[in-house]
Design an enzyme around this catalytic site. Structure first.
Site, PDB file in Angstrom:
ATOM      1  N   CYS A 104       0.756  -1.036   0.050  1.00 20.17           N
ATOM      2  CA  CYS A 104      -0.041   0.202  -0.150  1.00 20.17           C
ATOM      3  C   CYS A 104       0.848   1.272   0.161  1.00 20.17           C
ATOM      4  O   CYS A 104       0.370   2.504  -0.373  1.00 20.17           O
ATOM      5  CB  CYS A 104      -0.837  -0.016   1.242  1.00 20.17           C
ATOM      6  N   VAL A 140     -11.024 -28.464  -0.707  1.00 18.08           N
ATOM      7  CA  VAL A 140     -10.228 -29.492  -0.167  1.00 18.08           C
ATOM      8  C   VAL A 140      -9.844 -29.586   1.339  1.00 18.08           C
ATOM      9  O   VAL A 140      -9.600 -28.458   1.887  1.00 18.08           O
ATOM     10  CB  VAL A 140      -8.867 -29.777  -0.816  1.00 18.08           C
ATOM     11  N   ILE A 175      -6.882 -27.834   2.966  1.00 17.74           N
ATOM     12  CA  ILE A 175      -6.211 -26.555   2.426  1.00 17.74           C
ATOM     13  C   ILE A 175      -7.236 -25.251   2.560  1.00 17.74           C
ATOM     14  O   ILE A 175      -8.338 -25.532   2.297  1.00 17.74           O
ATOM     15  CB  ILE A 175      -6.095 -26.846   0.972  1.00 17.74           C
ATOM     16  N   THR A 202     -10.876 -24.341   1.649  1.00 12.40           N
ATOM     17  CA  THR A 202     -11.174 -24.611   0.186  1.00 12.40           C
ATOM     18  C   THR A 202     -11.845 -25.891  -0.051  1.00 12.40           C
ATOM     19  O   THR A 202     -12.434 -26.413   0.871  1.00 12.40           O
ATOM     20  CB  THR A 202      -9.882 -24.741  -0.768  1.00 12.40           C
ATOM     21  N   ASP A 257      -6.342 -11.580  -1.595  1.00 14.45           N
ATOM     22  CA  ASP A 257      -6.984 -11.195  -2.858  1.00 14.45           C
ATOM     23  C   ASP A 257      -7.308 -12.239  -3.949  1.00 14.45           C
ATOM     24  O   ASP A 257      -8.145 -12.150  -4.621  1.00 14.45           O
ATOM     25  CB  ASP A 257      -5.876 -10.335  -3.484  1.00 14.45           C
TER      26      ASP A 257
HETATM   27  P1  FAD Z   1      -0.380 -10.368  -1.749  1.00 10.89           P
HETATM   28  O1  FAD Z   1      -0.017  -9.197  -0.741  1.00 10.89           O
HETATM   29  O2  FAD Z   1      -0.219  -9.774  -3.224  1.00 10.89           O
HETATM   30  O3  FAD Z   1       0.800 -11.528  -1.539  1.00 10.89           O
HETATM   31  C1  FAD Z   1       0.778 -12.557  -2.330  1.00 10.89           C
HETATM   32  C2  FAD Z   1       2.223 -13.055  -2.410  1.00 10.89           C
HETATM   33  O4  FAD Z   1       2.196 -14.382  -2.909  1.00 10.89           O
HETATM   34  C3  FAD Z   1       2.822 -12.042  -3.603  1.00 10.89           C
HETATM   35  O5  FAD Z   1       4.188 -11.576  -3.005  1.00 10.89           O
HETATM   36  C4  FAD Z   1       3.178 -13.067  -4.728  1.00 10.89           C
HETATM   37  O6  FAD Z   1       4.678 -12.873  -5.198  1.00 10.89           O
HETATM   38  C5  FAD Z   1       3.323 -14.374  -3.984  1.00 10.89           C
HETATM   39  N1  FAD Z   1       2.994 -15.644  -4.673  1.00 10.89           N
HETATM   40  C6  FAD Z   1       1.928 -15.689  -5.622  1.00 10.89           C
HETATM   41  N2  FAD Z   1       1.980 -16.831  -6.242  1.00 10.89           N
HETATM   42  C7  FAD Z   1       2.880 -17.755  -5.658  1.00 10.89           C
HETATM   43  C8  FAD Z   1       3.320 -18.728  -6.044  1.00 10.89           C
HETATM   44  N3  FAD Z   1       2.835 -19.864  -6.882  1.00 10.89           N
HETATM   45  N4  FAD Z   1       4.417 -19.322  -5.265  1.00 10.89           N
HETATM   46  C9  FAD Z   1       5.071 -18.480  -4.120  1.00 10.89           C
HETATM   47  N5  FAD Z   1       4.849 -17.404  -3.810  1.00 10.89           N
HETATM   48  C10 FAD Z   1       3.609 -16.835  -4.757  1.00 10.89           C
HETATM   49  N6  FAD Z   1      -5.243  -2.467   0.081  1.00 10.89           N
HETATM   50  C11 FAD Z   1      -5.754  -1.647   1.092  1.00 10.89           C
HETATM   51  O7  FAD Z   1      -6.454  -2.232   1.763  1.00 10.89           O
HETATM   52  N7  FAD Z   1      -5.312  -0.350   1.246  1.00 10.89           N
HETATM   53  C12 FAD Z   1      -4.512   0.503   0.487  1.00 10.89           C
HETATM   54  O8  FAD Z   1      -4.145   1.519   0.579  1.00 10.89           O
HETATM   55  C13 FAD Z   1      -3.896  -0.561  -0.595  1.00 10.89           C
HETATM   56  N8  FAD Z   1      -2.803   0.090  -1.503  1.00 10.89           N
HETATM   57  C14 FAD Z   1      -2.376  -0.711  -2.523  1.00 10.89           C
HETATM   58  C15 FAD Z   1      -1.481  -0.081  -3.343  1.00 10.89           C
HETATM   59  C16 FAD Z   1      -0.934  -0.887  -4.341  1.00 10.89           C
HETATM   60  C17 FAD Z   1       0.182  -0.569  -5.200  1.00 10.89           C
HETATM   61  C18 FAD Z   1      -1.241  -2.555  -4.200  1.00 10.89           C
HETATM   62  C19 FAD Z   1      -0.255  -3.310  -5.294  1.00 10.89           C
HETATM   63  C20 FAD Z   1      -2.019  -3.030  -3.699  1.00 10.89           C
HETATM   64  C21 FAD Z   1      -2.717  -2.195  -2.503  1.00 10.89           C
HETATM   65  N9  FAD Z   1      -3.527  -2.548  -1.676  1.00 10.89           N
HETATM   66  C22 FAD Z   1      -4.200  -1.827  -0.462  1.00 10.89           C
HETATM   67  C23 FAD Z   1      -4.030  -4.155  -1.694  1.00 10.89           C
HETATM   68  C24 FAD Z   1      -3.330  -5.054  -0.790  1.00 10.89           C
HETATM   69  O9  FAD Z   1      -1.836  -4.829  -1.126  1.00 10.89           O
HETATM   70  C25 FAD Z   1      -3.900  -6.415  -1.035  1.00 10.89           C
HETATM   71  O10 FAD Z   1      -5.012  -6.587  -0.593  1.00 10.89           O
HETATM   72  C26 FAD Z   1      -2.877  -7.374  -0.033  1.00 10.89           C
HETATM   73  O11 FAD Z   1      -1.463  -7.122  -0.199  1.00 10.89           O
HETATM   74  C27 FAD Z   1      -3.729  -8.610  -0.472  1.00 10.89           C
HETATM   75  O12 FAD Z   1      -2.774  -9.600   0.331  1.00 10.89           O
HETATM   76  P2  FAD Z   1      -2.707 -10.942  -0.199  1.00 10.89           P
HETATM   77  O13 FAD Z   1      -1.731 -11.856   0.630  1.00 10.89           O
HETATM   78  O14 FAD Z   1      -3.697 -11.741  -0.621  1.00 10.89           O
HETATM   79  O15 FAD Z   1      -1.734 -10.848  -1.546  1.00 10.89           O
END
Ligand code: FAD
Length: 443
Positions: free
Chosen positions: A42, A274, A277, A272, A282
């Site tokens: 963020c 499964v 798991i 999920t 997101d």
């Molecule tokens: P992520 O944080 O995206 O983490 C997932 C990780 O999994 C990534 O690092 C990826 O490389 C890794 N990955 C994926 N597939 C694999 C695989 N097969 N094997 C190993 N690793 C893998 N939200 C807010 O609420 N407020 C904000 O102000 C805000 N600003 C944002 C600004 C930006 C520029 C961005 C990009 C996002 C923003 N968000 C904001 C959204 C917020 O960052 C996400 O909702 C949050 O990070 C989701 O968490 P996550 O764990 O689902 O995914």
């Protein structure tokens, strides 16, 4: 017991930390395909805009810290490429170790979502950027730092597009933002979003609405975007910010049920299809807190909460996820926009009848200097139950939307808003807070 986690940022890291707090003995291995874990997604636009000046501030924790503090085995540059749900094992690909397998008792998936990149002509130009992680940030910052980068096209007027517009303007770049819809910032209704559009234009962003980019053409030192209506626009760089798609290709053929857009389907335990798991963040489809229909809302708060819930579930604590409400906030230069729940567009799509009131109270007592108008819109059912709220203003917007979001979580009605006793002294509010006022007008 052995728990594997895919993804080391918001959802993955919070699941890992909570799991360790609940259970000292479980083996926890976290795989992250990128270089960094637990970075401040963020904060990335604000580093490019140089409001955040030190890159190290974006890196909230490191694999070494996770090892030392939580005894979590973090493996970066380690991409999980396959999940074998039947035999409970995953295949990892890493430049150092090559391909190998790791078994699990429980698997937590938090792979997040990646920028949606349309398959249009010229899209692979090196002058086109998108923003998800630290390497993307470094690339954009490097381009912006170059003397000869003077103009940028931002495609997409969502939160990231708008934050990037502000950051690039702050860096002295001329910005044109192209939006396909009639308005930017789709979580807000069009009557409210006019505040944001006006502010952006006043701060120098050239806004072009109803503009669909159909192709790019890369010339030697410029890039041209061609629009559907025949318009074209040339700049030094392009930022694509037209939304995200779940990063779940590695789960195809895994027996884990995915929705039609590739989101992982989970129940209210974040489990999920499964049994062993779980999935969070997101990448998952969840229930919307207000109407209980399936939705996917990519926000950091829900990802963190879901991560905690999964750790609880694995440790036998029956915490449930009650849905995502979509409470969000954005700084648009000198104003703030925030919203929670459903907007009119969402409600019309699912045919839920609603009523609306608009109020324009001052952020604090008018006789105390500096009071500014807040535009607050409250949406509620015939029986008074609150369905959503949106606000724009210079100060105090965050507090009002958070109070209404809290009331909604607790099943609140417009009548409850009139009864809330909120903190008041002239520099902060009025004896009748804007939230009370919205309730009075709605009654
Ligand atoms: P992520 O944080 O995206 O983490 C997932 C990780 O999994 C990534 O690092 C990826 O490389 C890794 N990955 C994926 N597939 C694999 C695989 N097969 N094997 C190993 N690793 C893998 N939200 C807010 O609420 N407020 C904000 O102000 C805000 N600003 C944002 C600004 C930006 C520029 C961005 C990009 C996002 C923003 N968000 C904001 C959204 C917020 O960052 C996400 O909702 C949050 O990070 C989701 O968490 P996550 O764990 O689902 O995914």
């Amino acid at each position: 017991k052995k728990v594997l986690i895919v993804g080391g940022v918001a959802g993955g890291a919070s699941a890992a930390a909570r799991l360790r707090r609940l259970d000292e003995t479980t083996d926890i291995i976290m795989f992250e395909k990128g270089e960094f874990i637990s970075f401040a997604n963020c904060g990335l636009p604000y580093f490019i805009g140089e409001t955040i000046q030190e890159r190290s501030k974006l890196l909230v924790t490191s694999p070494e810290m996770m090892k030392n503090r939580f005894n979590i085995d973090v493996r970066v540059f380690s991409e999980v490429i396959k999940v074998d749900a039947v035999n409970k094992k995953v295949t990892i690909n890493s430049p150092k170790e090559g391909q190998y397998e790791e078994t699990f008792d429980n698997l937590i998936l938090s792979p997040g979502a990646k920028p949606f990149i349309p398959n249009i002509s010229g899209i692979d130009s090196k002058k086109i950027y998108s923003l998800r992680n630290v390497p993307d940030t470094d690339r954009i910052k490097k381009a912006v730092d170059q003397q000869n980068t003077g103009t940028a096209i931002i495609v997409g007027g969502g939160y990231i597009g708008v934050e990037m517009a502000e950051s690039l303007i702050q860096r002295g770049i001329e910005v044109t933002l192209l939006e396909n819809a009639p308005h930017i910032l789709s979580p807000f209704d069009s009557d409210m979003v006019a505040h944001a559009e006006k502010e952006m234009q006043e701060q120098g962003v050239q806004l072009m609405l109803n503009q669909r980019v159909e192709a790019f053409q890369d010339d030697e030192d410029k890039i041209t975007a061609y629009m559907k209506d025949g318009n074209k626009l040339t700049a030094d760089i392009v930022i694509m910010a037209i939304g995200v798609v779940p990063d779940t290709a590695f789960l195809q053929n895994s027996n884990i049920k995915l929705g039609q857009n590739g989101h992982i389907i989970v129940d209210d335990s974040m489990q999920t299809s499964v049994e062993s798991i779980y999935a969070v963040g997101d990448a998952v489809e969840v229930k919307h807190f207000v109407h209980q229909q399936n939705t996917a809302i990519p926000l950091a708060g829900p990802a963190n909460k879901q991560g905690r819930i999964v750790a609880d579930q694995i440790c036998g604590i029956p915490t449930k996820y009650k849905g995502t409400q979509g409470t969000s906030i954005i700084k648009i230069f000198d104003i703030t926009g925030a919203c929670t729940g459903l907007n009119e567009r969402n409600l019309n799509q699912v045919n839920i009848p609603y009523k609306v009131v608009h109020v324009h109270p001052l952020s604090h007592a008018g006789y105390y200097p500096g009071a500014k108008t807040i535009s607050l819109k409250l949406i509620f059912k015939e029986d008074g139950k609150i369905l959503g709220a949106q606000a724009f203003g210079v100060e105090g917007v965050d507090k009002r939307i958070d109070v209404i979001a809290t009331a909604m979580r607790l099943g609140g009605t417009i009548n409850d808003l009139t009864e809330l006793e909120l903190s008041y002294a002239p520099p902060y509010s009025s004896a009748k807070d804007p939230v009370n006022m919205a309730g009075y007008v709605a009654e």
